[in-house]
Design a protein around this motif. Structure first.
Motif, PDB file in Angstrom:
ATOM      1  N   GLU A 197      -6.708  -1.149  -7.631  1.00 22.49           N
ATOM      2  CA  GLU A 197      -7.013  -0.658  -6.276  1.00 22.49           C
ATOM      3  C   GLU A 197      -8.510  -0.726  -5.989  1.00 22.49           C
ATOM      4  OE1 GLU A 197      -5.242   3.173  -5.521  1.00 22.49           O
ATOM      5  OE2 GLU A 197      -3.454   2.712  -6.683  1.00 22.49           O
ATOM      6  N   GLU A 231       0.839  -1.205   0.000  1.00 23.93           N
ATOM      7  CA  GLU A 231       0.000   0.000   0.000  1.00 23.93           C
ATOM      8  C   GLU A 231       0.874   1.254   0.000  1.00 23.93           C
ATOM      9  OE1 GLU A 231      -2.649   0.242   3.329  1.00 23.93           O
ATOM     10  OE2 GLU A 231      -3.701   1.988   2.509  1.00 23.93           O
ATOM     11  N   LYS A 267       6.529   3.711  -1.901  1.00 26.77           N
ATOM     12  CA  LYS A 267       6.309   5.096  -2.339  1.00 26.77           C
ATOM     13  C   LYS A 267       7.525   5.944  -1.971  1.00 26.77           C
ATOM     14  CE  LYS A 267       1.292   4.945  -2.202  1.00 26.77           C
ATOM     15  NZ  LYS A 267       0.096   5.116  -1.351  1.00 26.77           N
ATOM     16  N   TRP A 297      -7.776  -2.800  -2.734  1.00 27.79           N
ATOM     17  CA  TRP A 297      -6.905  -1.902  -1.954  1.00 27.79           C
ATOM     18  C   TRP A 297      -7.030  -2.214  -0.475  1.00 27.79           C
ATOM     19  CZ3 TRP A 297      -2.816  -0.125  -3.831  1.00 27.79           C
ATOM     20  CH2 TRP A 297      -2.115   0.915  -3.232  1.00 27.79           C
ATOM     21  N   HIS A 348       4.442  -0.411  -6.486  1.00 28.29           N
ATOM     22  CA  HIS A 348       3.634   0.810  -6.521  1.00 28.29           C
ATOM     23  C   HIS A 348       4.323   1.817  -5.607  1.00 28.29           C
ATOM     24  CE1 HIS A 348      -0.105   3.191  -6.560  1.00 28.29           C
ATOM     25  NE2 HIS A 348       0.059   3.351  -5.269  1.00 28.29           N
TER      26      HIS A 348
HETATM   27  C1  XIL Z   1      -3.108   5.768  -0.237  1.00 24.46           C
HETATM   28  C2  XIL Z   1      -2.870   4.842   0.943  1.00 24.46           C
HETATM   29  O1  XIL Z   1      -3.895   3.900   0.997  1.00 24.46           O
HETATM   30  C3  XIL Z   1      -2.765   5.625   2.215  1.00 24.46           C
HETATM   31  O2  XIL Z   1      -2.375   4.775   3.276  1.00 24.46           O
HETATM   32  C4  XIL Z   1      -1.743   6.756   2.056  1.00 24.46           C
HETATM   33  O3  XIL Z   1      -1.748   7.550   3.200  1.00 24.46           O
HETATM   34  C5  XIL Z   1      -2.063   7.597   0.848  1.00 24.46           C
HETATM   35  O4  XIL Z   1      -2.141   6.777  -0.287  1.00 24.46           O
HETATM   36  N1  XIL Z   1      -4.465   6.050  -5.142  1.00 24.46           N
HETATM   37  C6  XIL Z   1      -3.237   5.454  -5.070  1.00 24.46           C
HETATM   38  C7  XIL Z   1      -2.769   4.924  -3.775  1.00 24.46           C
HETATM   39  O5  XIL Z   1      -2.565   5.266  -6.107  1.00 24.46           O
HETATM   40  O6  XIL Z   1      -1.373   4.967  -3.675  1.00 24.46           O
HETATM   41  C8  XIL Z   1      -3.394   5.645  -2.615  1.00 24.46           C
HETATM   42  O7  XIL Z   1      -3.003   5.018  -1.419  1.00 24.46           O
HETATM   43  C9  XIL Z   1      -4.896   5.649  -2.772  1.00 24.46           C
HETATM   44  C10 XIL Z   1      -5.321   6.344  -4.027  1.00 24.46           C
END
Ligand code: XIL
Length: 567
Positions: free
Chosen positions: A445, A252, A256, A479, A290
């Motif tokens: 997701e 998740e 990043k 997700w 991701h």
């Molecule tokens: C979200 C996560 O679920 C959270 O924990 C984080 O704080 C912010 O990001 N689109 C995306 C994901 O591509 O990376 C995001 O995830 C949700 C929306």
């Protein structure tokens, strides 16, 4: 307290008003005598290009419980369903347009009554909020009447108020898409599994009992997971369900850039991600990566911002990040989301030009040739009719990548659903629109943030079935699966206390049941047992003359048959 005192009559056209006309007309046989007739003559790019608007003159407190009641009817529609559509919105009447509700409504030639209950997500001072009906869709003529918007403050709870069940086209049991999807699934997702049983001398054994037990599908069924939760002691339920329910996972947050750069504090390291990936791989689960570049300042490391004025240094820093992270994860990931959400995350492109996206793909491919490279965005399958600009832009960016020769392999569609539920026929059309690029499509997701659990279950089942039936789709990743580890505390499968939600049951019924082959029978006179079976991994047990042998087997389209020799 009534927030819309004069009702629908006080709403005025706003935006590109030349595209529509609105006037009050008489109505019979309804609890209201007059309705607003709106004729939208031209198509708009954005839902907000033309809308009906009314200021909310009374103040609203955060947490206030509000019930809107309205009636909608179609007079003329260009949709195949014959329905008209609009979206009720309550928001701040200026930037950042903070919303408390955004609720799609659809109706055919009969008056339909809607209850929309919601809670104020923030406080609005007197005159600060506005109520809207979005009209920037296809040309249509609709009637709106009987509008009341009652603010109950904290006197009532949301659950005390009535609500209209959300629907989506094609949810009925007899909907024609169902048989067509089942037929495609049969063709696309299965192959003949042949088991030849031989004795010690190599002679065929007729009448041997063969049992097929499928352990995983070839098609991706996945979830977002948290690396640390998988690798720390404890969390047994989380770990066991991850292994039982999925063949694919994505972190998740672990990969990043912001957390890896230290912006989120301790514990967010490449080592943690690698440990998580190792756990997954030991449990037969492949990992998606991701995400390499999420190109807006709000999703980039703090340390990058000062480079905004030094484009060449900025370009080099992003490129270096892509190379370093793909090198660190080389060979461990099946996919990399190289670029995330270009529709509204484009600060880097604004400074460096759009071609920089191509460079990121090149850098990723150079460092890790084995990972399939993806693009990812939201509001492609989700988002309702209002997502047109998002969808158009996605197609434009994908085309740009293709035209410029970016090495990329897959199209990701996030799939975060709210109240706007896209029906199967529309999902198929949208998939076709992007499948024309000849890349694989993954839903990356999936989740559904509505409070009607029965509807969430039905939608999940229909959505998964539709996707499984489309030839371009390679997998579906949700997700998160548990409310205890989900960004909206509303994951598809399990509640916080690990009780199974109806959608969890629906998922289990499909992924562990209907979409798996568990069958058996005797070998024929030539010592062979054949079945059309779902592609993927099996344990095949052969029993003959009192002995039993179990062997692993992977069924691939056009792959070899299985031969089992008894000792
Ligand atoms: C979200 C996560 O679920 C959270 O924990 C984080 O704080 C912010 O990001 N689109 C995306 C994901 O591509 O990376 C995001 O995830 C949700 C929306």
């Amino acid at each position: 307290m009534e927030l819309s005192e004069a009702g629908i009559e006080s709403f005025k056209l706003q935006g590109k008003t030349e595209r529509a006309t609105a006037q009050m007309v008489a109505v019979e046989g309804q609890p209201f005598a007059r309705a607003l007739r709106v004729e939208v003559k031209e198509k708009s790019g954005n839902p907000w290009d033309v809308q009906l608007q009314q200021r909310v003159e009374k103040p609203v407190q955060v947490g206030d419980v509000i019930l809107a009641t309205l009636y909608l009817k179609a007079e003329a529609s260009h949709e195949e369903s014959g329905e008209v559509q609009t979206e009720l919105v309550m928001e701040l009447g200026r930037e950042p347009w903070s919303k408390s509700v955004s609720y799609p409504v659809r109706a055919g030639q009969e008056w339909r009554k809607f209850y929309v209950r919601y809670q104020a997500q923030r406080s609005y001072a007197a005159g600060e909020a506005q109520l809207l009906f979005r009209l920037g869709f296809t040309p249509q003529t609709l009637l709106l009447g009987g509008l009341t918007v009652e603010n109950f403050g904290s006197q009532l709870a949301l659950a005390d108020l009535p609500t209209t069940r959300l629907t989506y086209p094609g949810m009925e049991p007899e909907a024609p898409w169902r048989a067509a999807a089942a037929e495609r699934i049969e063709k696309l997702r299965k192959a003949e599994l042949a088991v030849a049983v031989r004795d010690r001398q190599g002679k065929p054994v007729p009448g041997a009992l063969v049992q097929l037990h499928q352990t995983k599908q070839e098609f991706g069924f996945g979830s977002a997971v948290v690396a640390q939760t998988l690798t720390r002691p404890g969390n047994d339920k989380y770990k066991a369900l991850t292994a039982e329910l999925f063949n694919t996972a994505v972190f998740e947050n672990n990969l990043k850039w912001q957390p890896l750069a230290g912006d989120w504090g301790e514990g967010w390291t490449v080592e943690a991600a690698l440990k998580g990936q190792q756990w997954l791989s030991e449990h037969g689960i492949q990992t998606r990566g991701h995400v390499l570049v999420w190109p807006s300042w709000r999703n980039l490391p703090r340390s990058l911002k000062p480079l905004a004025k030094e484009p060449e240094k900025l370009r080099a820093a992003v490129s270096q990040h892509v190379t370093e992270l793909t090198t660190a994860m080389r060979g461990k990931l099946v996919h990399w989301d190289v670029l995330n959400e270009p529709f509204d995350n484009h600060d880097l492109m604004d400074i460096l030009g759009e071609d920089v996206m191509v460079d990121w793909y090149r850098a990723a491919r150079a460092a890790d040739p084995s990972a399939k490279l993806f693009i990812n965005d939201y509001a492609i399958l989700s988002g309702g009719p209002g997502a047109t600009p998002h969808r158009d832009n996605y197609e434009r960016v994908i085309k740009l990548l293709v035209d410029k020769g970016a090495p990329f392999d897959g199209i990701g569609m996030q799939g975060h659903f709210g109240s706007a539920l896209t029906g199967p026929e529309d999902v198929l059309k949208l998939l076709d629109r992007y499948a024309k690029f000849g890349k694989q499509i993954w839903i990356t997701e999936y989740d559904i943030d509505i409070d009607d659990e029965a509807l969430a279950a039905q939608f999940t089942s229909d959505f998964y079935t539709t996707l499984f039936s489309h030839p371009a789709v390679g997998g579906i990743v949700m997700w998160g699966f548990w409310d205890g580890a989900h960004w909206h505390k509303n994951a598809p499968l399990y509640r916080q206390d690990w009780s199974l939600k109806p959608a969890g049951q629906a998922y289990r019924d499909l992924v562990l049941g209907k979409f798996r082959t568990s069958e058996g029978g005797p070998t024929d006179a030539s010592g062979t047992f054949k079945r059309r079976a779902f592609l993927g991994s099996y344990e095949v047990t052969v029993t003959a003359a009192g002995q039993s042998k179990t062997v692993p087997f992977v069924l691939r389209a056009g792959g070899p048959a299985l031969s089992v020799s008894l000792d």
